[in-house]
Design an enzyme around this catalytic site. Structure first.
Site, mmCIF file in Angstrom:
data_model
loop_
_atom_site.group_PDB
_atom_site.id
_atom_site.type_symbol
_atom_site.label_atom_id
_atom_site.label_comp_id
_atom_site.label_asym_id
_atom_site.label_seq_id
_atom_site.Cartn_x
_atom_site.Cartn_y
_atom_site.Cartn_z
ATOM 1 N N ASP A 120 0.870 -1.163 0.000
ATOM 2 C CA ASP A 120 0.000 0.000 0.000
ATOM 3 C C ASP A 120 0.914 1.223 0.000
ATOM 4 O O ASP A 120 2.137 1.135 0.140
ATOM 5 C CB ASP A 120 -0.956 -0.041 1.206
ATOM 6 C CG ASP A 120 -2.185 0.826 0.976
ATOM 7 O OD1 ASP A 120 -3.207 0.610 1.640
ATOM 8 O OD2 ASP A 120 -2.129 1.723 0.105
HETATM 9 C C1 GLC Z 1 -4.548 4.076 -0.207
HETATM 10 C C2 GLC Z 1 -5.391 2.919 0.278
HETATM 11 C C3 GLC Z 1 -5.468 1.778 -0.682
HETATM 12 C C4 GLC Z 1 -5.446 2.294 -2.106
HETATM 13 C C5 GLC Z 1 -4.073 2.906 -2.335
HETATM 14 C C6 GLC Z 1 -3.943 3.493 -3.749
HETATM 15 O O1 GLC Z 1 -3.743 4.550 0.830
HETATM 16 O O2 GLC Z 1 -5.052 2.388 1.561
HETATM 17 O O3 GLC Z 1 -6.685 1.062 -0.387
HETATM 18 O O4 GLC Z 1 -5.665 1.239 -3.024
HETATM 19 O O5 GLC Z 1 -3.757 3.911 -1.380
HETATM 20 O O6 GLC Z 1 -4.813 4.571 -3.906
#
Ligand code: GLC
Length: 746
Positions: free
Chosen positions: A287
């Site tokens: 993430d």
């Molecule tokens: C965010 C979220 C995740 C998402 C990623 C890309 O922080 O935690 O669910 O897919 O970043 O946007």
């Protein structure tokens, strides 16, 4: 025509679902291509493939900053997210395949969580439909639209079990139950990946957030997760496995630590379980900057060490952290990371780029005509309306005030009556609020008097007077209240899960007029609304239903659709009860109202406001006594298992529509292990059937329970069954059930 197209979508979704979804395995011939390309790559080019950067959108759409193009051109970045629309994707893909040495095409990822342009109900709302075909259809339409807009990868499904409504991200998941969460995870993966990876109408799924992110301590986002291995494997881990066994091609790590080790550096999770136990062959992306954050977690001294920990644990791609980009070359030189580790990570990513067919045609997802024809099509809107109606839960309907009569004068009150932007919810992809049908628009043409009454937040009650006057002038009051979309979702935990501002006070004042008051909730989490539950005449839980929200709610309010939704998450009476969930343990002192010395509160009930699986209908249903055949399962001495699959338990029950209108009922089956080698929940969902019944009609439903319905992590942590007696409970929610007892024999 619209209906036909919608039926085609349904048929397509069902077909995709019937295609036996299975663990992603690289197609024959891919490995040779991957190895041939890998052999040509420099270490810099390899590290570029392990790097994922976001683009950013200017106020009027995509800004193609020279920065991205230089990162792509130099090979420093092999993957992008937050870049979509055919025009934007084509421009960036062109740089990758025409201006780099090896012309490796880019992956384009995006958070298509509940729709791309046609926005569907938030995932928690869809879970309330208990309709796996509808949920798969929603994911299918999202993939049709997103892939038509140039995307080939979505960061979905989010499958984190959510038992704590303080945590804002419960809106993105499937609620509190492991078994239901597994079935919904499978449906969403099937919808996203379609019949086969590489179809131009499908994308790579990314199951997230691995793992147990929903168990953040105190419901505070990003907080520590700490639980026993047994609890983890019993309740939180299965949905990720279900998604992977359904074919999910990628996995995203979560922000939290597990057992003291941040997931992005947790070899036990990323290699031992994911790769060695489950045989996962796709790739793992972190993430957003979770590698960098391991410094703040305090398990590494600097980002270079963080990168080494992540790669050696099993991370393949670094989202936005630029850690691999900045440090991995040095780590390899120092022998802190082996070249083989890098090569294996690159292979996993290249395999899926080959699977997608991007090397054969890097622009296969870039068809302007298809984009124009697909996005927000009438058929997609019709699909959204159908799924939205199914997601609505009727929580109360005193005096059968619902459905409304079309000739009634309706006072339409509340901060959400005209709203469009909140109704497409959080994580609303490329959705436009102005495409959304508001509640007022859904009810247009009726005899309506409108008054806002109050805002979402703040203490201003100056609008109460006009709202009360409107109520007095009407036959019935419909009050639309709830949360703002940004009060839920990521980084949006709340300690107070009541209605924000003075909305509850407004409702109670409206109830004092003596007019029937229908409360329409629009929210992203279970809310503690005991006063509203006690005083309102009717309550509809509508979540955030997306582009067709107003039409779907109107269909239910006016009886064009009989609601059949059931809660996928317990609604507490107060936040003090949290975490509260249906499949709790008995304890040694289960609640006894006649004894002080039992597990309870002195200032609140134990029972929730509305239990898991609860939802009413415009009709009523009655249940016969379940019958189990055989009530005894002959063991199978040879295999040593208790219940040979040849001898499943078949449990049958009569369900009758005892009301005056046709309606669907979600018939739920729960199992209780009365004596186990460890303490067991008082019940666990192990099956459901959604059945349509005409007035007066009775259907006899049969559930088949094979051995796996009785398995659990036993005292020695092996996963299996034990002899003994089990209660099989069937009902229309997790509390009102009828029971039959069966015995598993050695
Ligand atoms: C965010 C979220 C995740 C998402 C990623 C890309 O922080 O935690 O669910 O897919 O970043 O946007």
């Amino acid at each position: 025509m619209k209906k036909l197209k919608y039926l085609f979508l349904i048929a397509q979704a069902i077909f995709a679902g019937t295609v036996s979804a299975q663990l992603y395995k690289p197609s024959p011939g891919i490995e040779t291509k991957v190895n041939a390309l890998l052999a040509k790559m420099t270490l810099d080019e390899k590290i570029g493939q392990l790097t994922l950067y976001t683009t950013d959108w200017g106020s009027t759409g995509p800004t193609i900053r020279e920065g991205y193009k230089n990162d792509i051109r130099s090979g420093a970045c092999g993957n992008l997210f937050n870049s979509h629309t055919v025009g934007f994707v084509r421009d960036l893909q062109k740089v990758a395949v025409e201006e780099t040495r090896l012309k490796i095409p880019l992956l384009f990822g995006y958070d298509v969580i509940h729709g791309y342009k046609t926005i569907f109900p938030i995932p928690l709302g869809e879970a309330a439909s208990w309709d796996l075909e509808a949920i798969e259809l929603s994911a299918r339409v999202a993939a049709l639209e997103a892939s038509a807009a140039g995307l080939n990868w979505t960061f979905a499904p989010m499958v984190d079990i959510g038992r704590d409504p303080r945590w804002g991200r419960v809106m993105e998941g499937a609620g509190e139950d492991t078994w239901l969460g597994c079935r919904i995870a499978e449906a969403r993966v099937r919808g996203i990946q379609g019949k086969k990876i590489g179809s131009t109408d499908a994308m790579l799924a990314c199951v997230k957030h691995y793992a147990a992110y929903g168990a953040a301590t105190a419901g505070r986002d990003y907080n520590t997760v700490d639980m026993s291995e047994r609890f983890f494997r019993e309740y939180y881990l299965p949905p990720y496995k279900a998604a992977i066994e359904a074919g999910a091609a990628t996995v995203m790590t979560s922000f939290n630590d597990y057992d003291g080790v941040p997931v992005s550096g947790n070899k036990y999770l990323l290699t031992n379980i994911l790769r060695n136990e489950w045989g996962f062959k796709g790739f793992v992306v972190t993430d957003y900057t979770t590698i960098n954050e391991m410094v703040l977690h305090g398990v590494v001294a600097n980002e270079k060490e963080a990168g080494e920990l992540a790669l050696n644990a099993g991370v393949d791609m670094d989202m936005q952290g630029a850690v691999f980009q900045r440090f991995t070359k040095q780590s390899v030189k120092e022998g802190k990371v082996m070249r083989q580790q890098i090569d294996e990570a690159v292979r996993r990513i290249l395999r899926l780029k080959f699977e997608l067919g991007l090397f054969d045609d890097p622009y296969k997802f870039c068809d302007e005509n298809r984009e124009k024809a697909t996005l927000l099509s009438p058929a997609n809107r019709q699909a959204a309306r159908e799924v939205s109606r199914k997601s609505i839960v009727l929580l109360k309907n005193d005096k059968n005030v619902l459905p409304l009569q079309r000739n009634q004068r309706i006072a339409l009150i509340g901060p959400l009556v005209d709203n469009q932007s909140e109704l497409i919810g959080n994580w609303n992809g490329a959705g436009n609020a102005n495409d959304c049908v508001s509640l007022a628009a859904g009810l247009k043409g009726l005899n309506i008097i409108q008054a806002k009454g109050c805002e979402f937040e703040g203490s201003d009650k100056s609008g109460f007077e006009a709202a009360i006057a409107a109520a007095r002038s009407a036959d019935v009051v419909v009050v639309a209240v709830g949360e703002k979309a940004m009060m839920s979702g990521e980084a949006a935990s709340r300690t107070d899960i009541t209605l924000p501002g003075v909305q509850e006070e407004l409702i109670l004042e409206l109830c004092k007029t003596g007019k029937p008051v229908v409360v329409v909730l629009m929210n992203g989490r279970p809310l503690a609304i005991p006063n509203i539950a006690a005083n309102a005449t009717a309550i509809l839980e509508t979540w955030w239903l997306g582009t067709e929200a107003g039409n779907a709610i109107a269909d239910v309010l006016l009886g064009d659709y009989n609601p059949a939704g059931k809660l996928p998450m317990t609604f507490p009476r107060s936040v003090g009860q949290v975490p509260i969930y249906y499949n709790e343990k008995s304890t040694g002192r289960p609640f006894d109202p006649n004894s002080k010395w039992t597990s309870k509160y002195i200032d609140e009930a134990n029972a929730p406001l509305y239990p898991f699986g609860f939802g009413l209908s415009y009709t009523t249903f009655s249940y016969g006594t379940p019958v189990a055949k055989p009530s005894y399962l002959p063991g199978d001495e040879k295999s040593g298992t208790l219940a040979n699959p040849k001898y499943p338990v078949k449990v049958s029950v009569d369900v009758t529509n005892t009301g005056k209108v046709a309606g669907e009922e979600v018939v739920q089956l729960y199992v209780r292990d009365l004596v186990g080698s460890v303490t067991r929940p008082v019940k666990e969902l192990k099956g459901f059937q959604k059945v349509m019944l005409q007035p007066g009609e009775t259907k006899n439903l049969t559930f088949t329970l094979n051995e796996e319905a009785f398995r659990f992590y036993r005292r020695n942590m092996t996963f299996g069954t034990e002899p003994g007696e089990y209660d099989i409970m069937i009902g229309g929610n997790s509390q009102d059930v009828k029971t039959v007892r069966v015995r598993l024999e050695k």
